[in-house]
Design an enzyme around this catalytic site. Sequence first.
Site, PDB file in Angstrom:
ATOM      1  CG  ASP A  14      -0.937  -6.337  -4.584  1.00 19.85           C
ATOM      2  OD1 ASP A  14      -1.253  -5.914  -3.461  1.00 19.85           O
ATOM      3  OD2 ASP A  14      -0.414  -7.453  -4.743  1.00 19.85           O
ATOM      4  CB  SER A  15       2.271  -4.350  -1.951  1.00 18.68           C
ATOM      5  OG  SER A  15       1.637  -5.588  -1.692  1.00 18.68           O
ATOM      6  CE1 TYR A  46       3.286  -0.852  -0.826  1.00 20.48           C
ATOM      7  CE2 TYR A  46       0.937  -0.476  -1.144  1.00 20.48           C
ATOM      8  CZ  TYR A  46       2.245  -0.278  -1.535  1.00 20.48           C
ATOM      9  OH  TYR A  46       2.505   0.501  -2.644  1.00 20.48           O
ATOM     10  CB  CYS A  77      -3.229  -3.953  -2.120  1.00 17.49           C
ATOM     11  SG  CYS A  77      -2.245  -4.059  -0.608  1.00 17.49           S
ATOM     12  CG  ASN A  78      -7.232  -8.012   0.745  1.00 20.00           C
ATOM     13  OD1 ASN A  78      -8.408  -8.261   0.945  1.00 20.00           O
ATOM     14  ND2 ASN A  78      -6.573  -8.530  -0.267  1.00 20.00           N
ATOM     15  CD  GLU A 156       5.595 -10.934  -3.691  1.00 22.27           C
ATOM     16  OE1 GLU A 156       6.413 -10.674  -4.580  1.00 22.27           O
ATOM     17  OE2 GLU A 156       4.410 -10.523  -3.729  1.00 22.27           O
ATOM     18  CB  CYS A 188      -3.884 -11.447   1.940  1.00 23.52           C
ATOM     19  SG  CYS A 188      -2.236 -11.092   1.290  1.00 23.52           S
ATOM     20  CB  THR A 189      -3.871  -9.506  -3.385  1.00 26.82           C
ATOM     21  OG1 THR A 189      -2.836  -8.918  -2.614  1.00 26.82           O
ATOM     22  CG2 THR A 189      -4.945  -8.522  -3.666  1.00 26.82           C
ATOM     23  CG  HIS A 190       0.559 -12.033  -2.084  1.00 28.27           C
ATOM     24  ND1 HIS A 190       0.141 -10.727  -2.188  1.00 28.27           N
ATOM     25  CD2 HIS A 190       1.858 -12.046  -2.458  1.00 28.27           C
ATOM     26  CE1 HIS A 190       1.162  -9.978  -2.597  1.00 28.27           C
ATOM     27  NE2 HIS A 190       2.208 -10.748  -2.767  1.00 28.27           N
TER      28      HIS A 190
HETATM   29  N1  DGL Z   1      -1.084  -7.018  -1.102  1.00 27.83           N
HETATM   30  C1  DGL Z   1      -1.069  -7.202   0.333  1.00 27.83           C
HETATM   31  C2  DGL Z   1      -2.492  -7.426   0.801  1.00 27.83           C
HETATM   32  O1  DGL Z   1      -3.344  -7.854   0.054  1.00 27.83           O
HETATM   33  C3  DGL Z   1      -0.191  -8.357   0.749  1.00 27.83           C
HETATM   34  C4  DGL Z   1       1.270  -8.106   0.519  1.00 27.83           C
HETATM   35  C5  DGL Z   1       1.848  -7.011   1.374  1.00 27.83           C
HETATM   36  O2  DGL Z   1       1.894  -7.124   2.613  1.00 27.83           O
HETATM   37  O3  DGL Z   1       2.226  -6.024   0.786  1.00 27.83           O
HETATM   38  O4  DGL Z   1      -2.761  -7.167   1.942  1.00 27.83           O
END
Ligand code: DGL
Length: 274
Positions: A14-15, A46, A77-78, A156, A188-190
């Site tokens: 993931d990011s 990302y 990561c979506n 974060e 979104c993973t978060h």
């Molecule tokens: N991991 C990203 C997602 O699931 C969210 C965080 C980012 O923007 O990098 O889209």
Amino acid sequence: MSSEKNKAPLGVFDSGVGGLTVAREIAREMPCEEMVYLGDTARLPYGSKSPDTVRRFALEDADFLMSRGVKAIVVACNTATAFALPILQREMPVPVIGVLDAGVEAALQSTRNGRLGLIGTVGTVASQAYQKELKRRSPNIHVVARATPLLVPLIEEGWLDHPATKLVLKEYLESFLEQDVDTLLLACTHYPLLKPVISSILGEGVSLVDSSTTCALHLRRIMEEKNMVATRVARGKMDIYLTDQTENFESLARCIVPGEIRKISAAALVSRAF
Ligand code: DGL
């Protein structure tokens, strides 16, 4: 596939920290698997980057996991799934699984009135990847999608229950209440980390769906089909690699996957021309 190969770890990237929500479900579903988790914390987010940049980052992340000897890669990561899944599946010599199919499946199973809300990064929402797949599988579905870019920095920062986060969420979520959606897909993973606050704003009438559980189930099915499941009896552990090591990440990581982490180390990624 030899049993030696079955012992290889699963790779997840993931990011940042959010993908650990997916890794946590994988650990629940397949407790004997070893895992290597890469968080590209130096280049997060990302979600606001161009499709080509996200694709390049995703390839570099996957290359790093391959260098750790993983037997499969989960794109937790979506944004990376929305932009880079096909190229990763073409270029990597191991199975690559994204979070989109899992999220779409869970959302369609959840809705009763056919009115779905979706929140994600600017990139994920603009890519239309979710909206297209939802419509492809269920042509009459009504989708209300909204990019919610302020949420990742708040998460974060560890502000999961902070008044500022509640204020931002109220503003973002108002339109979903007006549009009578009965399910909100957290693309979104978060965002699963904000479920309690989101529920308190939307109320019991709106189900929250994320892809982490369904993704872990998909992964297990694929590993079983390919006879790649680890056969050891001991519980697997997770090695976390970060492109930038911050205290925030470490404390959040230990909160999301307590007891699962073996070590947290620095990762140096090799650039790809793209
Ligand atoms: N991991 C990203 C997602 O699931 C969210 C965080 C980012 O923007 O990098 O889209």
